[in-house]
Design a protein around this motif. Sequence first.
Motif, PDB file in Angstrom:
ATOM      1  N   TYR A 259       2.096 -20.698   0.154  1.00 20.93           N
ATOM      2  CA  TYR A 259       3.506 -21.077   0.303  1.00 20.93           C
ATOM      3  C   TYR A 259       3.777 -22.534  -0.082  1.00 20.93           C
ATOM      4  O   TYR A 259       4.886 -23.018   0.082  1.00 20.93           O
ATOM      5  CB  TYR A 259       3.972 -20.793   1.736  1.00 20.93           C
ATOM      6  CG  TYR A 259       4.314 -19.338   1.958  1.00 20.93           C
ATOM      7  CD1 TYR A 259       5.631 -18.900   1.875  1.00 20.93           C
ATOM      8  CD2 TYR A 259       3.320 -18.402   2.222  1.00 20.93           C
ATOM      9  CE1 TYR A 259       5.943 -17.559   2.052  1.00 20.93           C
ATOM     10  CE2 TYR A 259       3.623 -17.065   2.408  1.00 20.93           C
ATOM     11  CZ  TYR A 259       4.937 -16.641   2.316  1.00 20.93           C
ATOM     12  OH  TYR A 259       5.253 -15.311   2.486  1.00 20.93           O
ATOM     13  N   GLU A 306      17.926 -20.482  -0.990  1.00 16.19           N
ATOM     14  CA  GLU A 306      18.539 -20.337   0.334  1.00 16.19           C
ATOM     15  C   GLU A 306      18.956 -21.672   0.937  1.00 16.19           C
ATOM     16  O   GLU A 306      19.879 -21.732   1.761  1.00 16.19           O
ATOM     17  CB  GLU A 306      17.556 -19.622   1.273  1.00 16.19           C
ATOM     18  CG  GLU A 306      18.191 -19.238   2.596  1.00 16.19           C
ATOM     19  CD  GLU A 306      17.148 -19.087   3.703  1.00 16.19           C
ATOM     20  OE1 GLU A 306      17.440 -18.351   4.664  1.00 16.19           O
ATOM     21  OE2 GLU A 306      16.075 -19.722   3.610  1.00 16.19           O
ATOM     22  N   ARG A 358       8.067 -14.342   1.616  1.00 14.73           N
ATOM     23  CA  ARG A 358       8.898 -13.777   2.680  1.00 14.73           C
ATOM     24  C   ARG A 358       9.650 -14.896   3.386  1.00 14.73           C
ATOM     25  O   ARG A 358       9.059 -15.903   3.788  1.00 14.73           O
ATOM     26  CB  ARG A 358       8.022 -13.019   3.673  1.00 14.73           C
ATOM     27  CG  ARG A 358       7.501 -11.696   3.138  1.00 14.73           C
ATOM     28  CD  ARG A 358       6.502 -11.052   4.082  1.00 14.73           C
ATOM     29  NE  ARG A 358       6.939 -11.083   5.482  1.00 14.73           N
ATOM     30  CZ  ARG A 358       6.206 -10.620   6.503  1.00 14.73           C
ATOM     31  NH1 ARG A 358       5.008 -10.107   6.264  1.00 14.73           N
ATOM     32  NH2 ARG A 358       6.658 -10.685   7.728  1.00 14.73           N
ATOM     33  N   LEU A 359      10.945 -14.714   3.542  1.00 17.75           N
ATOM     34  CA  LEU A 359      11.768 -15.764   4.139  1.00 17.75           C
ATOM     35  C   LEU A 359      11.386 -16.039   5.589  1.00 17.75           C
ATOM     36  O   LEU A 359      11.460 -17.181   6.039  1.00 17.75           O
ATOM     37  CB  LEU A 359      13.249 -15.392   4.039  1.00 17.75           C
ATOM     38  CG  LEU A 359      13.938 -15.810   2.729  1.00 17.75           C
ATOM     39  CD1 LEU A 359      15.357 -15.266   2.681  1.00 17.75           C
ATOM     40  CD2 LEU A 359      13.960 -17.330   2.592  1.00 17.75           C
ATOM     41  N   ASP A 360      11.003 -15.013   6.334  1.00 19.04           N
ATOM     42  CA  ASP A 360      10.643 -15.248   7.732  1.00 19.04           C
ATOM     43  C   ASP A 360       9.424 -16.171   7.817  1.00 19.04           C
ATOM     44  O   ASP A 360       9.355 -17.070   8.676  1.00 19.04           O
ATOM     45  CB  ASP A 360      10.394 -13.933   8.465  1.00 19.04           C
ATOM     46  CG  ASP A 360       9.284 -13.089   7.847  1.00 19.04           C
ATOM     47  OD1 ASP A 360       9.019 -13.242   6.630  1.00 19.04           O
ATOM     48  OD2 ASP A 360       8.669 -12.282   8.576  1.00 19.04           O
ATOM     49  N   LYS A 361       8.472 -16.003   6.904  1.00 18.58           N
ATOM     50  CA  LYS A 361       7.300 -16.874   6.900  1.00 18.58           C
ATOM     51  C   LYS A 361       7.667 -18.281   6.428  1.00 18.58           C
ATOM     52  O   LYS A 361       7.154 -19.285   6.951  1.00 18.58           O
ATOM     53  CB  LYS A 361       6.209 -16.283   6.011  1.00 18.58           C
ATOM     54  CG  LYS A 361       5.542 -15.045   6.609  1.00 18.58           C
ATOM     55  CD  LYS A 361       4.290 -14.675   5.840  1.00 18.58           C
ATOM     56  CE  LYS A 361       3.544 -13.539   6.545  1.00 18.58           C
ATOM     57  NZ  LYS A 361       2.274 -13.210   5.859  1.00 18.58           N
ATOM     58  N   HIS A 363      10.507 -19.796   6.872  1.00 21.07           N
ATOM     59  CA  HIS A 363      11.164 -20.476   8.008  1.00 21.07           C
ATOM     60  C   HIS A 363      10.135 -20.897   9.048  1.00 21.07           C
ATOM     61  O   HIS A 363      10.219 -21.995   9.625  1.00 21.07           O
ATOM     62  CB  HIS A 363      12.199 -19.550   8.638  1.00 21.07           C
ATOM     63  CG  HIS A 363      13.342 -19.231   7.711  1.00 21.07           C
ATOM     64  ND1 HIS A 363      14.114 -18.102   7.852  1.00 21.07           N
ATOM     65  CD2 HIS A 363      13.835 -19.890   6.638  1.00 21.07           C
ATOM     66  CE1 HIS A 363      15.033 -18.080   6.903  1.00 21.07           C
ATOM     67  NE2 HIS A 363      14.882 -19.162   6.153  1.00 21.07           N
ATOM     68  N   HIS A 364       9.162 -20.039   9.300  1.00 27.22           N
ATOM     69  CA  HIS A 364       8.131 -20.329  10.297  1.00 27.22           C
ATOM     70  C   HIS A 364       7.309 -21.566   9.888  1.00 27.22           C
ATOM     71  O   HIS A 364       7.090 -22.475  10.714  1.00 27.22           O
ATOM     72  CB  HIS A 364       7.211 -19.118  10.455  1.00 27.22           C
ATOM     73  CG  HIS A 364       6.017 -19.363  11.326  1.00 27.22           C
ATOM     74  ND1 HIS A 364       6.114 -19.581  12.688  1.00 27.22           N
ATOM     75  CD2 HIS A 364       4.679 -19.446  11.018  1.00 27.22           C
ATOM     76  CE1 HIS A 364       4.911 -19.782  13.193  1.00 27.22           C
ATOM     77  NE2 HIS A 364       4.025 -19.706  12.205  1.00 27.22           N
ATOM     78  N   GLU A 367       9.149 -24.963  10.139  1.00 29.70           N
ATOM     79  CA  GLU A 367       9.314 -25.500  11.482  1.00 29.70           C
ATOM     80  C   GLU A 367       8.232 -26.526  11.817  1.00 29.70           C
ATOM     81  O   GLU A 367       8.398 -27.343  12.721  1.00 29.70           O
ATOM     82  CB  GLU A 367       9.268 -24.351  12.506  1.00 29.70           C
ATOM     83  CG  GLU A 367      10.523 -23.472  12.484  1.00 29.70           C
ATOM     84  CD  GLU A 367      10.402 -22.299  13.436  1.00 29.70           C
ATOM     85  OE1 GLU A 367       9.337 -22.168  14.098  1.00 29.70           O
ATOM     86  OE2 GLU A 367      11.360 -21.512  13.525  1.00 29.70           O
TER      87      GLU A 367
END
Length: 402
Positions: A259, A306, A358-361, A363-364, A367
């Motif tokens: 990522y 995004e 993956r967007l959820d990853k 964002h994670h 953080e």
Amino acid sequence: MKYTEIMVRYGELSTKGKNRNVFITRLASNVKKALIDFPHVRVHAYRDRMHLILNGEDSDIIIPKLQKVFGIQNFSPSIRVEKDVEIIKAMAQEMMREVYTGKETFKITAKRSDHDFVQTSGELNLTLGNAIIDIFPDIKAQMKQPDINLRVEIRRDGAYLSHETIQGAGGLPVGTGGKGMLMLSGGIDSPVAGYFAMKRGVEIEAVHFASPPYTSEQALQKAKDLTAKLAPYVGSIQFIEVPFTEIQEEIKRCVPQGYWMTITRRMMLRLTDAIRELRKGLIILNGESLGQVASQTLQSMVAINEVSNTPIIRPVATMDKLEIIEVAQQIDTFELAIQPFEDCCTIFAPPQPKTRPRLDKVHHYEERLDIEGMMERALAGLKMDEITPESDQQADEFADFL
């Protein structure tokens, strides 16, 4: 032949209706900026065409500069003489002696905006045609697509003669489409994207991310030299250097390798958008080409985009690499772009980047980063330079010296 004027034709500007004067005024400003080293040239922009009065300046040096000004369809170097039929005949014969080699066909195209002149356009066509045949009895006249089209225009202040039409850059005057921030790497694609954007009237400012000591001074200079190759199309371009070392080190420390590229590009886009707001730009431009690298798949673009609601224009998105290279060669950026000085994207490129992040990853992992703090520090360290065509010349001289 020593020309006294250059007559400029607008092309696409002719379709602009009520806004036409805005485009013509901007084009006149861009022409003056491109010819700033020729103080004696006078630019007179009218609704149907533009006239550059040379006042002794060298047309051979001016013509190549004029060819790069967007908004000019074509132009003709001209000679002004008195509105006397015999003087016009003599100049027409002199011009033909210079260009006729014994094989070409010819045509006279006379236009009379001064309707008090003693001959009509048709009469002048006949008079000058006969004058040419007097000195070249075997020359052939041809009304459609002649080899030599000798143009004569009778205006209030004199008669203007020309025999060649030189193609301009076309497009729209830079600045008539607003301002955009070009994400400029040191590669082949982004300068071509900037060229195409300027051709549609967009004023660009180049945003370049540098990560010293991982990226070198040579890599930074290469980006500036690429900007200098684009500068003749507008006169000068603002070059904005963004310090990116801390951000890339933090991404490398806190984020899994797959990522790195996605989050790096998201940070670049966030910063470019913030700079756009500071610089009152309207859009963001980049050199992304669909499927060329991992960050340029549709899935990656969605994940990267995004972070911004600003329109992102990708002028080369649907071109293949060979097409982009062809344009890069035409605008003389290719040889610079392939110099082996790596930018921050290539130096920190992971061995196996995610092509479908993956967007959820995303964002994670974000953080874990102090995004606001890093952005604030990067924006505080911005460096700006005004890049002119002379910048490229100076860089070449420096390289020769080394």
